[in-house]
Every structure is written in structure tokens, then in C-alpha cells.
Design a protein around this motif. Structure first.
Motif, short mmCIF file in Angstrom:
data_model
loop_
_atom_site.label_atom_id
_atom_site.label_comp_id
_atom_site.label_asym_id
_atom_site.label_seq_id
_atom_site.Cartn_x
_atom_site.Cartn_y
_atom_site.Cartn_z
N ILE A 1 51.75 -61.20 100.69
CA ILE A 1 52.33 -61.87 101.93
C ILE A 1 51.39 -62.68 102.37
CG2 ILE A 1 52.70 -60.72 104.32
CD1 ILE A 1 53.49 -58.17 102.85
N ALA A 2 50.19 -62.53 102.60
CA ALA A 2 49.41 -63.69 103.02
C ALA A 2 49.66 -65.10 102.40
CB ALA A 2 47.90 -63.27 103.03
N LEU A 3 49.64 -65.10 101.04
CA LEU A 3 49.80 -66.19 100.30
C LEU A 3 51.33 -66.76 100.55
CD1 LEU A 3 47.98 -65.36 96.93
CD2 LEU A 3 47.43 -66.91 98.51
N ILE A 4 52.21 -66.00 100.54
CA ILE A 4 53.50 -66.37 100.77
C ILE A 4 53.84 -67.06 102.06
CG2 ILE A 4 56.06 -65.71 101.21
CD1 ILE A 4 55.55 -63.68 98.84
N VAL B 1 42.93 -62.95 108.92
CA VAL B 1 43.43 -61.55 109.09
C VAL B 1 43.46 -60.83 107.36
CG1 VAL B 1 45.73 -60.11 109.50
CG2 VAL B 1 45.18 -61.58 110.94
N HIS B 2 43.50 -61.63 106.70
CA HIS B 2 43.36 -61.11 105.22
C HIS B 2 41.96 -60.89 104.95
CE1 HIS B 2 42.90 -61.39 101.07
NE2 HIS B 2 44.02 -60.77 100.83
N PHE B 3 41.06 -61.79 105.49
CA PHE B 3 39.52 -61.73 105.23
C PHE B 3 39.31 -60.47 106.02
CE2 PHE B 3 35.56 -62.62 106.63
CZ PHE B 3 34.71 -62.88 105.39
N LEU B 4 39.68 -60.46 107.33
CA LEU B 4 39.45 -58.82 108.07
C LEU B 4 39.83 -57.83 107.31
CD1 LEU B 4 38.02 -57.69 110.29
CD2 LEU B 4 40.29 -57.96 111.61
N ALA C 1 41.18 -70.06 100.26
CA ALA C 1 40.37 -69.04 100.83
C ALA C 1 41.00 -67.65 100.64
CB ALA C 1 40.08 -69.45 102.28
N VAL C 2 42.04 -67.48 100.73
CA VAL C 2 42.61 -66.09 100.51
C VAL C 2 42.22 -65.65 98.98
CG1 VAL C 2 44.81 -64.94 100.25
CG2 VAL C 2 44.61 -66.01 102.46
#
Length: 125
Positions: free
Chosen positions: A59-62, A27-30, A110-111
Motif C-alpha cells: 500500500i505504501a509503495l502504491i 509511517v511505513h518506517f514507524l 526508502a520504503v
């Protein structure tokens, strides 16, 4: 912090928790590619690392770190030493937890690597 770790120890790792870290990365990639495409197409220039993208990355990392901590707690469940050849419930739990922990680490990296071009690049060419 200790109370949070005790709560994480009570949660169970399943196949659903196994797919959380790579799904968050996807989702973060998109989001990052859509952000870059829209900012270059609509604005006509590379927008400088907006606050919304920084918040989405945080938020993605958390979420990824939280799933990794839960998996780490579950992988420390006492049981038979390796090799785990019996296929007991504890061995399956530890295997899923260890797999989730590795996927969380990979998704965390990856994020960060997905966010780096958005941070570093300054041109739409």
C-alpha cells in the motif's frame, strides 16, 4: 490506464502533495520498527514476514507511485523552456511537480530499504 493518466493530468500538485511521499515513508518506517519491536517482545522470536506487513508495504509503495505519476503528468505541462526565471504559475506548478516526483522516487527507495531488514533478518538478537 489512459483514463487514469488523463485524470492524473487534471489533478493539481501543491505543497500538500509534496509531503505525501515522505509522510508515507515515515509511517511505513514507524510501522516496521513497531512491528519488529512488538514481535520480538511479545512473541519472543522474529515473526517471519507476516502478510499484514507485506500488505502495508504494498500500500505504501502504491501511494508513492500514484503521487509520482501525478507529479510526472504535471511536470510535463507545456510552458517556457528552462531556466524558469519568470515565476509564473506554470513554472511554479512544474517546479512543485518535479520536486514531488523526486521525493516520490526517494521515498520509494526508502520504503524498500526499510522493508529489507524485516524480510532478511531472522533473529531478534
Amino acid at each position: 490506464m489512459r483514463r487514469w493518466l488523463r485524470r492524473a493530468r487534471k489533478l493539481r500538485v501543491t505543497l500538500w502533495t509534496l509531503i505525501v511521499p515522505p509522510s508515507v515513508w515515515a509511517v511505513h518506517f514507524l510501522l516496521s520498527y513497531l512491528w519488529a519491536a512488538i514481535s520480538c517482545a511479545k512473541i519472543g522470536a522474529w515473526a517471519r514476514f507476516p502478510t499484514a506487513f507485506a500488505v502495508a508495504t504494498a500500500i505504501a509503495l502504491i501511494v508513492i507511485v500514484a503521487s509520482g505519476v501525478i507529479a510526472w503528468q504535471q511536470s510535463r505541462t507545456p510552458g517556457d523552456p528552462a531556466p524558469h526565471q519568470e515565476g509564473t504559475d506554470v513554472d511554479r506548478l512544474r517546479f512543485l511537480a518535479y520536486s514531488t516526483m523526486l521525493l516520490a522516487a526517494l521515498s520509494f527507495v526508502a520504503v524498500i530499504f526499510t522493508a529489507l531488514p524485516v524480510i532478511m533478518l531472522g533473529d531478534c538478537r
